[in-house]
Motif scaffolding. Sequence first.
Motif, PDB file in Angstrom:
ATOM      1  N   VAL A   5       0.866  -1.178   0.000  1.00 49.90           N
ATOM      2  CA  VAL A   5       0.000   0.000   0.000  1.00 49.90           C
ATOM      3  C   VAL A   5       0.904   1.230   0.000  1.00 49.90           C
ATOM      4  N   ILE A   6       0.706   2.130  -0.965  1.00 52.06           N
ATOM      5  CA  ILE A   6       1.505   3.362  -0.991  1.00 52.06           C
ATOM      6  C   ILE A   6       0.639   4.512  -0.477  1.00 52.06           C
ATOM      7  N   GLY A   7       1.071   5.110   0.647  1.00 53.88           N
ATOM      8  CA  GLY A   7       0.316   6.211   1.270  1.00 53.88           C
ATOM      9  C   GLY A   7      -0.358   5.742   2.548  1.00 53.88           C
ATOM     10  N   ALA A   8       0.226   6.145   3.692  1.00 51.59           N
ATOM     11  CA  ALA A   8      -0.341   5.717   4.985  1.00 51.59           C
ATOM     12  C   ALA A   8      -1.293   6.774   5.538  1.00 51.59           C
ATOM     13  N   GLY A   9      -2.190   7.260   4.669  1.00 52.92           N
ATOM     14  CA  GLY A   9      -3.201   8.219   5.122  1.00 52.92           C
ATOM     15  C   GLY A   9      -4.462   7.495   5.542  1.00 52.92           C
ATOM     16  N   ASN A  10      -5.587   8.237   5.558  1.00 51.33           N
ATOM     17  CA  ASN A  10      -6.866   7.647   5.989  1.00 51.33           C
ATOM     18  C   ASN A  10      -7.198   6.380   5.215  1.00 51.33           C
ATOM     19  N   MET A  11      -7.179   6.506   3.882  1.00 54.24           N
ATOM     20  CA  MET A  11      -7.636   5.372   3.069  1.00 54.24           C
ATOM     21  C   MET A  11      -6.586   4.265   3.010  1.00 54.24           C
ATOM     22  N   ASN A  35       6.062   8.521   2.708  1.00 56.63           N
ATOM     23  CA  ASN A  35       7.279   9.327   2.645  1.00 56.63           C
ATOM     24  C   ASN A  35       7.506  10.181   3.898  1.00 56.63           C
ATOM     25  N   SER A  36       6.631  10.032   4.892  1.00 58.72           N
ATOM     26  CA  SER A  36       6.797  10.848   6.089  1.00 58.72           C
ATOM     27  C   SER A  36       7.455  10.028   7.217  1.00 58.72           C
ATOM     28  N   PRO A  37       8.693  10.380   7.601  1.00 57.29           N
ATOM     29  CA  PRO A  37       9.417   9.603   8.621  1.00 57.29           C
ATOM     30  C   PRO A  37       8.671   9.545   9.955  1.00 57.29           C
ATOM     31  N   GLU A  38       7.986  10.656  10.343  1.00 55.54           N
ATOM     32  CA  GLU A  38       7.257  10.662  11.633  1.00 55.54           C
ATOM     33  C   GLU A  38       6.135   9.631  11.612  1.00 55.54           C
ATOM     34  N   LYS A  39       5.431   9.600  10.488  1.00 50.84           N
ATOM     35  CA  LYS A  39       4.319   8.645  10.375  1.00 50.84           C
ATOM     36  C   LYS A  39       4.845   7.211  10.419  1.00 50.84           C
ATOM     37  N   ILE A  40       5.979   6.994   9.745  1.00 56.60           N
ATOM     38  CA  ILE A  40       6.582   5.655   9.719  1.00 56.60           C
ATOM     39  C   ILE A  40       6.891   5.211  11.147  1.00 56.60           C
ATOM     40  N   TYR A  72      -2.737  14.854  -6.682  1.00 54.33           N
ATOM     41  CA  TYR A  72      -1.693  15.787  -7.126  1.00 54.33           C
ATOM     42  C   TYR A  72      -0.284  15.263  -6.839  1.00 54.33           C
ATOM     43  N   HIS A  73      -0.158  14.177  -6.071  1.00 50.56           N
ATOM     44  CA  HIS A  73       1.154  13.556  -5.868  1.00 50.56           C
ATOM     45  C   HIS A  73       1.452  12.473  -6.914  1.00 50.56           C
ATOM     46  N   SER A  74       0.460  12.207  -7.787  1.00 54.64           N
ATOM     47  CA  SER A  74       0.586  11.028  -8.648  1.00 54.64           C
ATOM     48  C   SER A  74       1.750  11.121  -9.643  1.00 54.64           C
ATOM     49  N   ILE A  94      -6.827   4.245  -6.019  1.00 51.92           N
ATOM     50  CA  ILE A  94      -8.102   4.817  -5.560  1.00 51.92           C
ATOM     51  C   ILE A  94      -8.076   6.342  -5.725  1.00 51.92           C
ATOM     52  N   MET A  95      -7.099   6.842  -6.469  1.00 54.47           N
ATOM     53  CA  MET A  95      -6.969   8.300  -6.625  1.00 54.47           C
ATOM     54  C   MET A  95      -8.073   8.840  -7.533  1.00 54.47           C
ATOM     55  N   ALA A  96      -8.774   9.856  -7.046  1.00 50.95           N
ATOM     56  CA  ALA A  96      -9.859  10.443  -7.828  1.00 50.95           C
ATOM     57  C   ALA A  96      -9.295  11.063  -9.106  1.00 50.95           C
ATOM     58  N   ALA A 115     -10.227   2.431  -8.953  1.00 55.71           N
ATOM     59  CA  ALA A 115     -11.322   2.173  -8.010  1.00 55.71           C
ATOM     60  C   ALA A 115     -11.739   3.451  -7.295  1.00 55.71           C
ATOM     61  N   MET A 116     -13.008   3.531  -6.924  1.00 51.98           N
ATOM     62  CA  MET A 116     -13.519   4.667  -6.152  1.00 51.98           C
ATOM     63  C   MET A 116     -14.259   4.139  -4.908  1.00 51.98           C
ATOM     64  N   PRO A 117     -13.562   4.147  -3.763  1.00 56.20           N
ATOM     65  CA  PRO A 117     -14.221   3.692  -2.529  1.00 56.20           C
ATOM     66  C   PRO A 117     -14.972   4.851  -1.864  1.00 56.20           C
ATOM     67  N   ASN A 118     -15.521   4.629  -0.692  1.00 52.74           N
ATOM     68  CA  ASN A 118     -16.066   5.762   0.073  1.00 52.74           C
ATOM     69  C   ASN A 118     -15.706   5.618   1.557  1.00 52.74           C
ATOM     70  N   LEU A 119     -16.019   6.661   2.303  1.00 49.31           N
ATOM     71  CA  LEU A 119     -15.541   6.777   3.682  1.00 49.31           C
ATOM     72  C   LEU A 119     -15.942   5.612   4.611  1.00 49.31           C
ATOM     73  N   PRO A 120     -17.172   5.065   4.497  1.00 47.69           N
ATOM     74  CA  PRO A 120     -17.528   3.962   5.400  1.00 47.69           C
ATOM     75  C   PRO A 120     -16.639   2.720   5.247  1.00 47.69           C
TER      76      PRO A 120
HETATM   77  N1  LIG Z   1     -10.980   9.867   1.955  1.00 53.81           N
HETATM   78  C1  LIG Z   1     -11.958   9.362   1.201  1.00 53.81           C
HETATM   79  O1  LIG Z   1     -13.132   9.203   1.586  1.00 53.81           O
HETATM   80  C2  LIG Z   1     -11.644   8.914  -0.210  1.00 53.81           C
HETATM   81  C3  LIG Z   1     -12.653   8.309  -0.987  1.00 53.81           C
HETATM   82  C4  LIG Z   1     -12.338   7.877  -2.261  1.00 53.81           C
HETATM   83  C5  LIG Z   1     -11.049   8.045  -2.759  1.00 53.81           C
HETATM   84  N2  LIG Z   1     -10.100   8.667  -1.998  1.00 53.81           N
HETATM   85  C6  LIG Z   1      -8.756   8.831  -2.550  1.00 53.81           C
HETATM   86  O2  LIG Z   1      -7.835   8.209  -1.687  1.00 53.81           O
HETATM   87  C7  LIG Z   1      -6.572   8.832  -1.842  1.00 53.81           C
HETATM   88  C8  LIG Z   1      -5.950   9.009  -0.468  1.00 53.81           C
HETATM   89  O3  LIG Z   1      -6.783   9.842   0.313  1.00 53.81           O
HETATM   90  P1  LIG Z   1      -6.462  10.074   1.865  1.00 53.81           P
HETATM   91  O4  LIG Z   1      -7.564  10.929   2.388  1.00 53.81           O
HETATM   92  O5  LIG Z   1      -6.179   8.759   2.502  1.00 53.81           O
HETATM   93  O6  LIG Z   1      -5.096  10.926   1.720  1.00 53.81           O
HETATM   94  P2  LIG Z   1      -4.024  11.296   2.857  1.00 53.81           P
HETATM   95  O7  LIG Z   1      -4.626  11.134   4.213  1.00 53.81           O
HETATM   96  O8  LIG Z   1      -3.409  12.600   2.464  1.00 53.81           O
HETATM   97  O9  LIG Z   1      -2.908  10.155   2.711  1.00 53.81           O
HETATM   98  C9  LIG Z   1      -1.954  10.095   1.687  1.00 53.81           C
HETATM   99  C10 LIG Z   1      -0.615   9.698   2.302  1.00 53.81           C
HETATM  100  O10 LIG Z   1       0.292   9.409   1.228  1.00 53.81           O
HETATM  101  C11 LIG Z   1       1.547  10.029   1.539  1.00 53.81           C
HETATM  102  N3  LIG Z   1       2.291  10.247   0.292  1.00 53.81           N
HETATM  103  C12 LIG Z   1       2.215  11.279  -0.579  1.00 53.81           C
HETATM  104  N4  LIG Z   1       3.079  11.094  -1.607  1.00 53.81           N
HETATM  105  C13 LIG Z   1       3.722   9.924  -1.365  1.00 53.81           C
HETATM  106  C14 LIG Z   1       4.739   9.204  -2.055  1.00 53.81           C
HETATM  107  N5  LIG Z   1       5.279   9.668  -3.195  1.00 53.81           N
HETATM  108  N6  LIG Z   1       5.179   8.039  -1.534  1.00 53.81           N
HETATM  109  C15 LIG Z   1       4.663   7.584  -0.378  1.00 53.81           C
HETATM  110  N7  LIG Z   1       3.695   8.212   0.336  1.00 53.81           N
HETATM  111  C16 LIG Z   1       3.225   9.383  -0.161  1.00 53.81           C
HETATM  112  C17 LIG Z   1       1.142  11.305   2.233  1.00 53.81           C
HETATM  113  O11 LIG Z   1       2.207  11.846   2.957  1.00 53.81           O
HETATM  114  P3  LIG Z   1       2.246  13.460   3.191  1.00 53.81           P
HETATM  115  O12 LIG Z   1       1.128  13.741   4.134  1.00 53.81           O
HETATM  116  O13 LIG Z   1       3.604  13.662   3.764  1.00 53.81           O
HETATM  117  O14 LIG Z   1       2.047  14.076   1.841  1.00 53.81           O
HETATM  118  C18 LIG Z   1       0.020  10.790   3.147  1.00 53.81           C
HETATM  119  O15 LIG Z   1       0.529  10.222   4.324  1.00 53.81           O
HETATM  120  C19 LIG Z   1      -6.803  10.138  -2.597  1.00 53.81           C
HETATM  121  O16 LIG Z   1      -6.269  10.026  -3.896  1.00 53.81           O
HETATM  122  C20 LIG Z   1      -8.303  10.281  -2.671  1.00 53.81           C
HETATM  123  O17 LIG Z   1      -8.726  10.811  -3.923  1.00 53.81           O
HETATM  124  C21 LIG Z   1     -10.369   9.075  -0.732  1.00 53.81           C
END
Ligand SMILES: NC(=O)c1ccc[n+]([C@@H]2O[C@H](COP(=O)([O-])OP(=O)(O)OC[C@H]3O[C@@H](n4cnc5c(N)ncnc54)[C@H](OP(=O)(O)O)[C@@H]3O)[C@@H](O)[C@H]2O)c1
Length: 268
Positions: A5-11, A35-40, A72-74, A94-96, A115-120
């Motif tokens: 999984v690339i990106g340790a954010g919400n989704m 890419n965020s050391p603190e999050k890691i 925008y990071h894609s 899952i990037m919009a 793919a397009m998921p949602n928050l639940p």
């Molecule tokens: N939230 C929703 O309900 C939802 C629904 C459908 C689809 N989506 C899609 O899901 C995607 C993620 O959403 P999110 O809300 O989870 O985003 P998010 O919380 O911002 O998480 C993204 C994570 O990826 C990290 N990142 C950015 N560039 C990177 C790279 N090059 N290599 C490794 N990690 C990287 C970010 O670090 P930094 O914070 O340091 O940039 C951040 O920790 C989006 O594209 C969105 O369109 C979300």
Amino acid sequence: MKVLVIGAGNMGLTYAEAMSRSKLLKKRNVMILDNSPEKILSLEKISHFDVFKDMEDCLPQADLVFIAVKPYHSANLFAKMKPLLNQGQVIISIMAGITIKTMKEALGIDKVVRAMPNLPAQVGKGITSYMTSDEISRIELLTVENLLDTTGKSIRVQSENYIDASTGISGSGPAYVFYFMHSMMEAALKMGFSKIDSKVLVSQTFEGAVELFNQSDLSPNSWMDKVASKGGTTRAALDSMDDNNVKELIEEAAYAAFNRAVELGKEI
Ligand SMILES: NC(=O)c1ccc[n+]([C@@H]2O[C@H](COP(=O)([O-])OP(=O)(O)OC[C@H]3O[C@@H](n4cnc5c(N)ncnc54)[C@H](OP(=O)(O)O)[C@@H]3O)[C@@H](O)[C@H]2O)c1
């Protein structure tokens, strides 16, 4: 099978946790890259999957790569991934707004899923619409579907137009439900209920109505007819909504989200 999984954010975390809890993958076969050391650091303390900050250490060994960074990071991300990928790997994004064609071209590989998921999804009640490139095999399709379903349910669509359309229905949809809930809670407060009572009156009403709907074959219209008797209270409310064109306004709102999804795709 190993999943990255690339990106340790919400989704990203939602999917990493759901997949690692599922019986589909062996323990520790879910890797996560951010890419965020603190999050890691914080993840290493709590997570039951392997966490990476360098792509070279995890991407080449992944069979399936799940991209969950902001759109925008894609471009930056794709450029880093391209030299490390091989044609056997499957990419799910899952990037919009990022199309299958864009991913194929930018990554130089063929097996791509949008793919397009949602928050639940966060509570295992998500709905994901998805489309695959033609190069995905039947067995890979089954794997993709099973992995997406670890966060709820999914539907497969045959055109990317439906991915944007589902953004207007299910992607943004939870906010429409919250809007309705908020309005009903405000009305309850004005009628004199406490905040706590307003919350329970509204949330239990939503939960109960959805449960009734799910346990029957009746349409929402049939349920409305069942609840609303001529000259009664519910009919008064539904007539008021009809008089104010609420149905048309909700449709208009869903189309506004759909159109914005298309626009965003073009901007990216
Ligand atoms: N939230 C929703 O309900 C939802 C629904 C459908 C689809 N989506 C899609 O899901 C995607 C993620 O959403 P999110 O809300 O989870 O985003 P998010 O919380 O911002 O998480 C993204 C994570 O990826 C990290 N990142 C950015 N560039 C990177 C790279 N090059 N290599 C490794 N990690 C990287 C970010 O670090 P930094 O914070 O340091 O940039 C951040 O920790 C989006 O594209 C969105 O369109 C979300």
